[in-house]
Design a protein around this motif. Structure first.
Motif, PDB file in Angstrom:
ATOM      1  N   VAL A 196      -1.917  -6.501   7.815  1.00 57.49           N
ATOM      2  CA  VAL A 196      -1.324  -7.374   6.802  1.00 57.49           C
ATOM      3  C   VAL A 196      -1.429  -6.684   5.448  1.00 57.49           C
ATOM      4  O   VAL A 196      -2.507  -6.241   5.059  1.00 57.49           O
ATOM      5  N   ALA A 197      -0.303  -6.580   4.749  1.00 54.38           N
ATOM      6  CA  ALA A 197      -0.328  -6.068   3.380  1.00 54.38           C
ATOM      7  C   ALA A 197      -0.844  -7.169   2.468  1.00 54.38           C
ATOM      8  O   ALA A 197      -0.288  -8.268   2.414  1.00 54.38           O
ATOM      9  N   ILE A 198      -1.924  -6.883   1.755  1.00 52.59           N
ATOM     10  CA  ILE A 198      -2.599  -7.896   0.939  1.00 52.59           C
ATOM     11  C   ILE A 198      -1.733  -8.306  -0.258  1.00 52.59           C
ATOM     12  O   ILE A 198      -0.831  -7.570  -0.669  1.00 52.59           O
ATOM     13  N   CYS A 199      -2.043  -9.473  -0.817  1.00 49.24           N
ATOM     14  CA  CYS A 199      -1.245  -9.929  -1.966  1.00 49.24           C
ATOM     15  C   CYS A 199      -1.999 -10.895  -2.861  1.00 49.24           C
ATOM     16  O   CYS A 199      -1.388 -11.546  -3.699  1.00 49.24           O
ATOM     17  N   SER A 200      -3.306 -11.045  -2.672  1.00 46.61           N
ATOM     18  CA  SER A 200      -4.056 -12.057  -3.419  1.00 46.61           C
ATOM     19  C   SER A 200      -3.822 -11.940  -4.926  1.00 46.61           C
ATOM     20  O   SER A 200      -3.768 -10.844  -5.492  1.00 46.61           O
ATOM     21  N   ALA A 201      -3.684 -13.096  -5.571  1.00 41.82           N
ATOM     22  CA  ALA A 201      -3.324 -13.120  -6.992  1.00 41.82           C
ATOM     23  C   ALA A 201      -4.436 -12.593  -7.887  1.00 41.82           C
ATOM     24  O   ALA A 201      -4.180 -11.913  -8.876  1.00 41.82           O
ATOM     25  N   ASP A 202      -5.691 -12.908  -7.568  1.00 43.63           N
ATOM     26  CA  ASP A 202      -6.819 -12.532  -8.421  1.00 43.63           C
ATOM     27  C   ASP A 202      -7.562 -11.357  -7.794  1.00 43.63           C
ATOM     28  O   ASP A 202      -8.610 -11.519  -7.191  1.00 43.63           O
ATOM     29  N   GLN A 203      -6.996 -10.169  -7.956  1.00 46.76           N
ATOM     30  CA  GLN A 203      -7.615  -8.962  -7.409  1.00 46.76           C
ATOM     31  C   GLN A 203      -7.663  -7.880  -8.474  1.00 46.76           C
ATOM     32  O   GLN A 203      -7.208  -8.073  -9.605  1.00 46.76           O
ATOM     33  N   GLY A 204      -8.216  -6.738  -8.107  1.00 52.15           N
ATOM     34  CA  GLY A 204      -8.417  -5.666  -9.061  1.00 52.15           C
ATOM     35  C   GLY A 204      -7.149  -4.937  -9.448  1.00 52.15           C
ATOM     36  O   GLY A 204      -6.071  -5.184  -8.910  1.00 52.15           O
ATOM     37  N   PRO A 205      -7.271  -3.998 -10.381  1.00 50.51           N
ATOM     38  CA  PRO A 205      -6.108  -3.301 -10.941  1.00 50.51           C
ATOM     39  C   PRO A 205      -5.403  -2.368  -9.965  1.00 50.51           C
ATOM     40  O   PRO A 205      -4.293  -1.917 -10.259  1.00 50.51           O
ATOM     41  N   PHE A 206      -6.028  -2.104  -8.824  1.00 47.95           N
ATOM     42  CA  PHE A 206      -5.424  -1.171  -7.887  1.00 47.95           C
ATOM     43  C   PHE A 206      -4.851  -1.862  -6.652  1.00 47.95           C
ATOM     44  O   PHE A 206      -4.645  -1.231  -5.622  1.00 47.95           O
ATOM     45  N   MET A 207      -4.559  -3.155  -6.764  1.00 51.62           N
ATOM     46  CA  MET A 207      -4.019  -3.876  -5.617  1.00 51.62           C
ATOM     47  C   MET A 207      -2.682  -3.288  -5.172  1.00 51.62           C
ATOM     48  O   MET A 207      -2.431  -3.133  -3.985  1.00 51.62           O
ATOM     49  N   ASN A 208      -1.835  -2.936  -6.126  1.00 53.73           N
ATOM     50  CA  ASN A 208      -0.526  -2.391  -5.751  1.00 53.73           C
ATOM     51  C   ASN A 208      -0.660  -1.056  -5.037  1.00 53.73           C
ATOM     52  O   ASN A 208       0.164  -0.719  -4.186  1.00 53.73           O
ATOM     53  N   ARG A 209      -1.702  -0.303  -5.380  1.00 55.60           N
ATOM     54  CA  ARG A 209      -1.935   0.961  -4.683  1.00 55.60           C
ATOM     55  C   ARG A 209      -2.282   0.688  -3.219  1.00 55.60           C
ATOM     56  O   ARG A 209      -1.745   1.337  -2.319  1.00 55.60           O
ATOM     57  N   ILE A 210      -3.161  -0.278  -2.980  1.00 51.74           N
ATOM     58  CA  ILE A 210      -3.530  -0.624  -1.608  1.00 51.74           C
ATOM     59  C   ILE A 210      -2.319  -1.173  -0.862  1.00 51.74           C
ATOM     60  O   ILE A 210      -2.061  -0.800   0.291  1.00 51.74           O
ATOM     61  N   ARG A 211      -1.569  -2.056  -1.511  1.00 58.01           N
ATOM     62  CA  ARG A 211      -0.372  -2.611  -0.880  1.00 58.01           C
ATOM     63  C   ARG A 211       0.618  -1.518  -0.492  1.00 58.01           C
ATOM     64  O   ARG A 211       1.213  -1.548   0.589  1.00 58.01           O
ATOM     65  N   SER A 212       0.818  -0.561  -1.378  1.00 57.01           N
ATOM     66  CA  SER A 212       1.765   0.514  -1.110  1.00 57.01           C
ATOM     67  C   SER A 212       1.349   1.328   0.108  1.00 57.01           C
ATOM     68  O   SER A 212       2.181   1.687   0.957  1.00 57.01           O
ATOM     69  N   ILE A 213       0.051   1.605   0.218  1.00 58.26           N
ATOM     70  CA  ILE A 213      -0.454   2.342   1.380  1.00 58.26           C
ATOM     71  C   ILE A 213      -0.200   1.553   2.651  1.00 58.26           C
ATOM     72  O   ILE A 213       0.278   2.088   3.663  1.00 58.26           O
TER      73      ILE A 213
END
Length: 267
Positions: A196-213
């Protein structure tokens, strides 16, 4: 008639008997949104509790079992991870909606065994080979196979704890290593993985990096598929999916399995 009564009583008592072995086994790993927090709330004393509400999509089914903490197959029920992620208050997760959706779409699929292994708040380094969580995952996977059945896929929902650290740029390599190690240690070279690609609203500044991976996997691995949790709704903490979104993610995982990994042809 006596033997039939014996097996029925044994099942109710959570005794592991041969006829309770599921045909298709699914491993559930990751962190809190896999173990499930749907329906959780804080009371007046700020103590987290579960509301106990179980929608039809999360209902128990005699064809859906779970491997409990004692490595015994029992009837699956919410909260699915209650005796695994036991330091936290567990609620609704994606596991039972996933299994119920498969049986709804393919009534002849047969029995399903869910193997809860997720632990809230864990980073991917805590799933490295040789760690407590990794060893527990492999151990429970092997125990699930005792008596027959086949591991059909790993369901993976993790990454939120890796969004606040610059170390997130190592997530891709760690994820690949985790999947490769697990396949090797389970001796299943083509083990399907649905993440599952994560999407939580209250996460750290690198969430988009994790999502992209996660979204750009499989890096030439045709046995890895990703479903997107984007569009989910959350509990008040803005980190954990609510019941409605846990059901949605579980159904997405089921659709990915059925469309990509021969799920329409039960083994």
């Amino acid at each position: 008639m006596f033997l039939s009564l014996f097996f029925c009583l044994a099942f109710i008592a959570n005794v592991k008997v041969g006829r309770c072995q599921p045909n298709s086994i699914f491993l559930l790993a990751g962190q809190s949104n896999m173990s499930g927090r749907g329906g959780n709330h804080n009371d007046t004393n700020n103590i987290v509790g579960w509301d106990g509400q179980i929608p039809p999509e999360c209902a128990s089914n005699t064809n859906i079992l779970r491997l409990n903490a004692n490595k015994t197959w029992v009837l699956a029920h919410e909260p699915l991870h209650q005796d695994i992620d036991y330091l936290k208050t567990c609620g609704i997760g994606p596991g039972l909606p996933f299994a119920n959706e498969i049986l709804s779409k393919v009534p002849t699929f047969g029995s399903i065994g869910l193997v809860p292994c997720a632990i809230g708040g864990t980073r991917i380094v805590q799933w490295d080979r040789g760690t407590v969580l990794y060893n527990q995952l492999v151990d429970r996977a092997n125990a699930a196979l005792d008596g027959g059945g086949k591991i059909r896929a790993l369901l993976w929902f993790q990454g939120e704890s890796d969004t606040s650290d610059y170390d997130s740029n190592l997530y891709k390599g760690r994820l690949e290593t985790f999947i490769n190690n697990l396949r090797q240690d389970l001796n299943i070279s083509n083990l399907p993985v649905i993440m599952v690609a994560i999407c939580s609203a209250d996460q750290g500044p690198f969430m988009n990096r994790i999502r992209s991976i996660q979204l750009n996997y499989p890096f030439n691995d045709t046995y890895v598929k990703t479903v997107d949790a984007m569009g989910s709704t959350f509990l008040a903490d803005q980190k954990h999916l609510d019941t409605k979104s846990q059901i949605r993610v579980g159904q997405k995982l089921a659709a990915a399995f059925l469309s990509s990994f021969d799920g329409l042809h039960p083994h």
